[in-house]
Design a protein around this motif. Structure first.
Motif, mmCIF file in Angstrom:
data_model
loop_
_atom_site.group_PDB
_atom_site.id
_atom_site.type_symbol
_atom_site.label_atom_id
_atom_site.label_comp_id
_atom_site.label_asym_id
_atom_site.label_seq_id
_atom_site.Cartn_x
_atom_site.Cartn_y
_atom_site.Cartn_z
ATOM 1 N N UNK A 50 0.834 -1.201 0.000
ATOM 2 C CA UNK A 50 0.000 0.000 0.000
ATOM 3 C C UNK A 50 0.867 1.247 0.000
ATOM 4 N N UNK A 51 1.986 1.197 0.690
ATOM 5 C CA UNK A 51 2.922 2.329 0.707
ATOM 6 C C UNK A 51 3.440 2.580 -0.708
ATOM 7 N N UNK A 52 3.824 1.530 -1.398
ATOM 8 C CA UNK A 52 4.317 1.665 -2.779
ATOM 9 C C UNK A 52 3.220 2.208 -3.687
ATOM 10 N N UNK A 53 1.997 1.737 -3.515
ATOM 11 C CA UNK A 53 0.880 2.232 -4.329
ATOM 12 C C UNK A 53 0.659 3.718 -4.087
ATOM 13 N N UNK A 54 0.770 4.151 -2.837
ATOM 14 C CA UNK A 54 0.616 5.567 -2.507
ATOM 15 C C UNK A 54 1.718 6.389 -3.171
ATOM 16 N N UNK A 55 2.943 5.908 -3.130
ATOM 17 C CA UNK A 55 4.054 6.619 -3.769
ATOM 18 C C UNK A 55 3.833 6.766 -5.275
ATOM 19 N N UNK A 56 3.386 5.704 -5.913
ATOM 20 C CA UNK A 56 3.117 5.741 -7.353
ATOM 21 C C UNK A 56 2.023 6.752 -7.657
ATOM 22 N N UNK A 57 0.985 6.765 -6.840
ATOM 23 C CA UNK A 57 -0.128 7.698 -7.038
ATOM 24 C C UNK A 57 0.333 9.152 -6.873
ATOM 25 N N UNK A 58 1.169 9.414 -5.887
ATOM 26 C CA UNK A 58 1.688 10.764 -5.676
ATOM 27 C C UNK A 58 2.551 11.215 -6.852
ATOM 28 N N UNK A 59 3.377 10.336 -7.370
ATOM 29 C CA UNK A 59 4.205 10.662 -8.533
ATOM 30 C C UNK A 59 3.333 10.978 -9.742
ATOM 31 N N UNK A 60 2.273 10.201 -9.930
ATOM 32 C CA UNK A 60 1.358 10.437 -11.044
ATOM 33 C C UNK A 60 0.694 11.812 -10.918
ATOM 34 N N UNK A 61 0.256 12.145 -9.712
ATOM 35 C CA UNK A 61 -0.394 13.453 -9.492
ATOM 36 C C UNK A 61 0.570 14.603 -9.725
ATOM 37 N N UNK A 62 1.803 14.458 -9.246
ATOM 38 C CA UNK A 62 2.800 15.500 -9.467
ATOM 39 C C UNK A 62 3.076 15.694 -10.955
ATOM 40 N N UNK A 63 3.151 14.602 -11.704
ATOM 41 C CA UNK A 63 3.375 14.673 -13.141
ATOM 42 C C UNK A 63 2.202 15.375 -13.832
ATOM 43 N N UNK A 64 0.984 15.043 -13.437
ATOM 44 C CA UNK A 64 -0.196 15.683 -14.013
ATOM 45 C C UNK A 64 -0.216 17.181 -13.719
ATOM 46 N N UNK A 65 0.129 17.559 -12.492
ATOM 47 C CA UNK A 65 0.167 18.968 -12.119
ATOM 48 C C UNK A 65 1.214 19.714 -12.940
ATOM 49 N N UNK A 66 2.354 19.080 -13.135
ATOM 50 C CA UNK A 66 3.425 19.697 -13.920
ATOM 51 C C UNK A 66 2.974 19.885 -15.359
ATOM 52 N N UNK A 67 2.340 18.874 -15.932
ATOM 53 C CA UNK A 67 1.858 18.958 -17.311
ATOM 54 C C UNK A 67 0.783 20.046 -17.444
ATOM 55 N N UNK A 68 -0.087 20.181 -16.445
ATOM 56 C CA UNK A 68 -1.116 21.226 -16.478
ATOM 57 C C UNK A 68 -0.487 22.609 -16.409
ATOM 58 N N UNK A 69 0.549 22.753 -15.596
ATOM 59 C CA UNK A 69 1.212 24.049 -15.451
ATOM 60 C C UNK A 69 1.990 24.419 -16.706
ATOM 61 N N UNK A 70 2.567 23.429 -17.365
ATOM 62 C CA UNK A 70 3.363 23.679 -18.562
ATOM 63 C C UNK A 70 2.505 23.916 -19.804
ATOM 64 N N UNK A 71 1.334 23.363 -19.780
ATOM 65 C CA UNK A 71 0.618 23.338 -21.022
ATOM 66 C C UNK A 71 -0.604 24.056 -21.217
#
Length: 71
Positions: A50-71
């Motif tokens: 579950x810890x690993x799943x949470x980390x993956x989810x956080x990375x995905x959200x950060x990537x989405x936020x970055x893409x929204x800010x850039x684009x």
């Protein structure tokens, strides 16, 4: 539960994130492509999956936020 895919019984499951309510773990089989949810301790790792799943989810959200800010 085993780490082997319940559909094809060949592939080793890979954690891909968290379920919609963030109370389950999403896993995917690299062999057959099947994706499904398992319990927080569903891979027999004492809940550490579950810890690993949470980390993956956080990375995905950060990537989405970055893409929204850039684009």
């Amino acid at each position: 539960m085993s780490k082997i895919c319940r559909e094809c019984r060949k592939g080793m499951l890979r954690i891909t994130g968290m379920g919609a309510w963030e109370d389950t773990i999403l896993v995917q089989c690299p062999e057959c492509g099947e994706e499904y949810e398992v319990e927080p301790d569903g891979l027999g790792e004492g809940g550490m999956e579950m810890v690993r799943a949470f980390e993956i989810e956080q990375q995905r959200r950060q990537q989405e936020e970055k893409e929204d800010a850039d684009g």
